[in-house]
Every structure is written in structure tokens, then in C-alpha cells.
Design a protein around this motif. Structure first.
Motif, PDB file in Angstrom:
ATOM      1  N   ASP A   1       9.205  -8.157 -16.605  1.00  0.00           N
ATOM      2  CA  ASP A   1       9.782  -8.113 -17.949  1.00  0.00           C
ATOM      3  C   ASP A   1      10.818  -9.209 -18.185  1.00  0.00           C
ATOM      4  O   ASP A   1      11.339  -9.333 -19.288  1.00  0.00           O
ATOM      5  N   MET A   2      11.113 -10.005 -17.176  1.00  0.00           N
ATOM      6  CA  MET A   2      12.152 -11.033 -17.276  1.00  0.00           C
ATOM      7  C   MET A   2      11.630 -12.268 -18.008  1.00  0.00           C
ATOM      8  O   MET A   2      10.520 -12.723 -17.775  1.00  0.00           O
ATOM      9  N   SER A   3      12.453 -12.809 -18.883  1.00  0.00           N
ATOM     10  CA  SER A   3      12.108 -14.058 -19.557  1.00  0.00           C
ATOM     11  C   SER A   3      12.545 -15.241 -18.688  1.00  0.00           C
ATOM     12  O   SER A   3      13.478 -15.123 -17.895  1.00  0.00           O
ATOM     13  N   VAL A   4      11.849 -16.360 -18.831  1.00  0.00           N
ATOM     14  CA  VAL A   4      12.214 -17.599 -18.141  1.00  0.00           C
ATOM     15  C   VAL A   4      12.223 -18.711 -19.187  1.00  0.00           C
ATOM     16  O   VAL A   4      11.310 -18.790 -20.017  1.00  0.00           O
ATOM     17  N   GLU A   5      13.259 -19.544 -19.154  1.00  0.00           N
ATOM     18  CA  GLU A   5      13.359 -20.665 -20.084  1.00  0.00           C
ATOM     19  C   GLU A   5      12.080 -21.489 -19.969  1.00  0.00           C
ATOM     20  O   GLU A   5      11.657 -21.832 -18.864  1.00  0.00           O
ATOM     21  N   PRO A   6      11.412 -21.776 -21.093  1.00  0.00           N
ATOM     22  CA  PRO A   6      10.102 -22.443 -21.041  1.00  0.00           C
ATOM     23  C   PRO A   6      10.066 -23.752 -20.264  1.00  0.00           C
ATOM     24  O   PRO A   6       9.096 -24.014 -19.542  1.00  0.00           O
TER      25      PRO A   6
END
Length: 92
Positions: free
Chosen positions: A54-59
Motif C-alpha cells: 500500500d506504500m507509495s513511491v515517488e515516480p
């Protein structure tokens, strides 16, 4: 705060957005750990429930890691930055 402005201030040098990274120009990717990674490069610091999926990562960071992986170039991650690999690099 703007991460690029802060990076330039701290390093007292010109900095470049990771989204502009050209994998062919580098032999390896090294990402040090620290709170900045958890807050600025990914959403680990605000992750609820502890599920890395569920964690976002900077593109731009995600693009760099996957590009170095695809090019079979070394990726060094220390401390909390290892969560980036947990999110982006499938287990084999």
C-alpha cells in the motif's frame, strides 16, 4: 519544503531531479537511508497498517530503481531505503 532546493542547500552543489536520471551514465544506484527517504521518496512514514504493497513511491525514484534493475546494474540501499526494494523488486 522543496526537496531539490534543500538538497542543493545542504550539498552546496547543483542537483538534478532523479526523474532526469540516465541509467546509461552510471555504474550503480546508491540510496542512503534516513527519515528523508521515508518522508520524501516514499510513503513509508505515513503508512497505515504496515503493508508495503500500500506504500507509495515517488515516480522518479521508482523509475530509477526499476531501470537499474532492468539494466542488471548494482543497487545499494541502506537503512530504511530498503523498503523501496521491498515494494519495487519482486522476490525470486
Amino acid at each position: 519544503r522543496n526537496v531539490l532546493i534543500e538538497s542543493a542547500r545542504i550539498s552546496r552543489a547543483a542537483v538534478q531531479d532523479v526523474a532526469e536520471l540516465n541509467v546509461a551514465k552510471y555504474d550503480a544506484l546508491i540510496i542512503p537511508g534516513g527519515t528523508g527517504v521515508a518522508k520524501n521518496l516514499c510513503g513509508f512514514a505515513s503508512l497505515k497498517g504496515g503493508n508495503i504493497k500500500d506504500m507509495s513511491v515517488e515516480p522518479g525514484v521508482a523509475k530509477a530503481i526499476t531501470a537499474f534493475r532492468a539494466a542488471n546494474k548494482p543497487i545499494g540501499l541502506s537503512g530504511i531505503s530498503a523498503v523501496l526494494a521491498a515494494k519495487l523488486i519482486p522476490s525470486e
